[in-house]
Design an enzyme around this catalytic site. Structure first.
Site, short mmCIF file in Angstrom:
data_model
loop_
_atom_site.label_atom_id
_atom_site.label_comp_id
_atom_site.label_asym_id
_atom_site.label_seq_id
_atom_site.Cartn_x
_atom_site.Cartn_y
_atom_site.Cartn_z
N HIS A 94 -8.15 15.16 -1.43
CA HIS A 94 -7.83 13.91 -0.73
C HIS A 94 -9.02 13.33 0.01
O HIS A 94 -8.96 12.19 0.46
CB HIS A 94 -6.65 14.15 0.23
CG HIS A 94 -5.37 14.37 -0.49
ND1 HIS A 94 -4.45 13.36 -0.71
CD2 HIS A 94 -4.87 15.47 -1.12
CE1 HIS A 94 -3.43 13.84 -1.41
NE2 HIS A 94 -3.66 15.12 -1.68
N ASP A 107 -14.03 7.67 3.82
CA ASP A 107 -12.61 8.01 3.69
C ASP A 107 -12.31 8.23 2.22
O ASP A 107 -12.83 7.49 1.37
CB ASP A 107 -11.75 6.86 4.23
CG ASP A 107 -10.56 7.37 5.03
OD1 ASP A 107 -10.05 8.45 4.71
OD2 ASP A 107 -10.14 6.66 5.98
#
Ligand code: GDG
Length: 458
Positions: A156, A364
């Site tokens: 992730h 991110d």
């Protein structure tokens, strides 16, 4: 049909009904089917090391199997190697990496324990999907226990190029563990490229033409599979919340002024200090916005046992305090700042109220807030998304106002542009963004991953 087994570090056990901050929990809730099993850490810390058999629970047709960690293990495995080494490394923050060999040993030991507890629960046709950087060695440990099922892994976070990854002591072992999976998934092409370059430069293995890596007779397929949200469901929640009490109170408190919103876990990867600096500069350079806009930053506390997170909190307290002190009037404050999480529905409603959504992480993996903000807008009068070029989401959401999150002046300029943007341009940008968020959902994400794991096309 084969059963899906999801494994993640933290399992949101069914008794926890409170609001949750964290992209994985939110995305999986949208994707889980009845009949699945979710395995992982209970979130409980015990004085002594936990026993191996997992504790089972069931809710809404989904089984949950959890084990506890001791305080010591939590410190070394979770706060230590996972969040003190892998997290900063994978977010390009080498200066924040604090490696200790005993933490790495504990990281391996916990992955072994996960495998020992999970292996007896598995049936021959189960398909196993492991999530995130805490559990990289799990597939290898399951294989060592004779598990021959298909096992996939999704990362992730971002993945870094070899020039950065080489700094990790044990880089070879971590990469070799990733190669023990059948499928390794990343949010973006850039992250997959970084991984394959690491495999090539550090392990000396040449990836094949279809992004596969063969090691010890087993082939791992690297795929790109961007995560998304349940766009339809989130949009409906935002509409419902619009008529609710909290949104009414929020709008009354704004008294016709514009709302800007930021929603993040309190994490140094999210660029919070630069973002607030940018907002301060907007007020300094464009006095016309003073008393016309308020910035709501929701920053749910996270990983508070890690030093850098405590320091970040102090830095944020200071910049929020400075901005409020400098610009407040007796009937207006420039910044509203909350470190408690909001309910998900309330959050959706607040996104819909906000004239701009500010998503400026320094790095991110994806950033689901960006997609949620788009989904929550009223298409007739949509707000503007300001998005960091270093969020995985920027690869898809190109109609946002894209900024360099390290440059507070650039953030301030984008805020000014957003606050003065004409309705037609807001609508046109939103239309394009909306289409993408509706096309790349949480469901599509899991279907594509599971198709790759089953050896089918997505
Ligand atoms: C990791 C990767 C990747 C936040 N505050 C509250 C709240 N949230 C929810 C948001 C969103 C989720 O938490 C945060 O997701 P992000 O994607 O923004 O970030 P991470 O937690 O860092 O997630 C990330 C993600 O995994 C999925 O792959 O996108 O890059 O770092 O859904 O809405 N929810 C509630 N109250 C809050 O105060 N209810």
């Amino acid at each position: 049909m084969s059963r899906l087994v999801i494994v993640s570090n933290r399992v949101p056990v069914p008794t926890e009904r409170g609001p949750r901050a964290g992209g994985l929990a939110v995305a999986m809730a949208d994707a889980l089917e009845p009949g699945s099993l979710w395995f992982g850490w209970s979130g409980k810390r015990t004085a002594r090391a936990a026993t191996v058999p997992a504790v089972l629970a069931e809710a809404d047709g989904i089984s949950y199997a959890t084990i506890d960690l001791s305080d010591y293990e939590y410190r070394l495995f979770y706060s230590g190697f996972s969040n003190g080494v892998l997290w900063p490394l994978l977010h390009f923050r080498l200066g924040l990496v604090h490696y200790r060999s005993e933490e790495y040993q504990c990281y391996r030991a916990i992955n072994r324990r996960f495998a020992e507890a999970l292996a007896p629960l598995l049936g021959p046709d189960d398909v196993i999907w492991v999530h995130d950087y805490h559990l990289i060695p799990l597939g290898e440990e399951l294989r060592a226990r004779g598990v021959t099922n298909r096992i996939g892994f999704f990362l992730h976070t971002p993945f870094v190029p070899p020039e950065v990854f080489r700094a990790l002591p044990r880089a070879e072992q971590i990469l070799a563990s990733l190669c023990a999976y059948d499928v390794v998934g990343f949010h973006t092409e850039e992250f997959r490229r970084g991984f394959l370059r690491c495999v090539h430069d550090i392990l000396g293995l040449a990836p094949d033409a279809d992004h596969g890596v063969t090691m010890g007779g087993r082939r791992a397929q690297a795929i790109v599979d961007p995560i998304g949200i349940d766009a339809e469901g989130f949009a409906a929640a935002a509409e419902r919340a619009w008529r609710g009490n909290e949104v009414r109170r929020m709008r009354a408190s704004m008294a016709g002024r514009a709302l800007a919103i930021g929603v993040d876990r309190l994490d140094y990867s999210k660029g919070l200090v630069q973002r607030l600096d940018g907002f301060g500069r907007l007020l300094a350079q464009h006095p016309e916005h003073r008393q016309r806009v308020s910035f709501l930053q929701v920053a749910a506390r996270s990983r508070e046992d890690v030093n850098e997170y405590q320091e970040l909190r102090i830095a944020l307290d200071r910049i929020v305090g400075d901005t409020i002190g400098q610009y407040s009037e007796f009937d207006w404050v420039p910044v509203r700042y909350m470190t408690r999480p909001l309910r998900r529905g309330t959050l959706a409603g607040f996104y819909r109220v906000a004239r701009m959504g500010v998503v400026t992480p320094l790095r991110d993996g994806m950033n689901l807030v960006a997609k949620e903000y788009v989904a929550a807008q009223d298409s007739r009068d949509p707000g503007v998304l300001i998005l960091s070029r270093f969020a995985g989401a920027a690869e898809e959401l190109t109609e946002a106002l894209i900024v360099n999150p390290f440059d507070p002046d650039e953030i301030a300029d984008a805020m000014h542009t957003a606050l003065t943007m004409r309705l037609e341009e807001r609508q046109a940008r939103h239309r394009a963004l909306r289409e993408k968020v509706w096309a790349s959902t949480a469901r599509r994400f899991s279907e594509q991953f599971l198709a790759a794991l089953a050896g089918r096309d997505g």
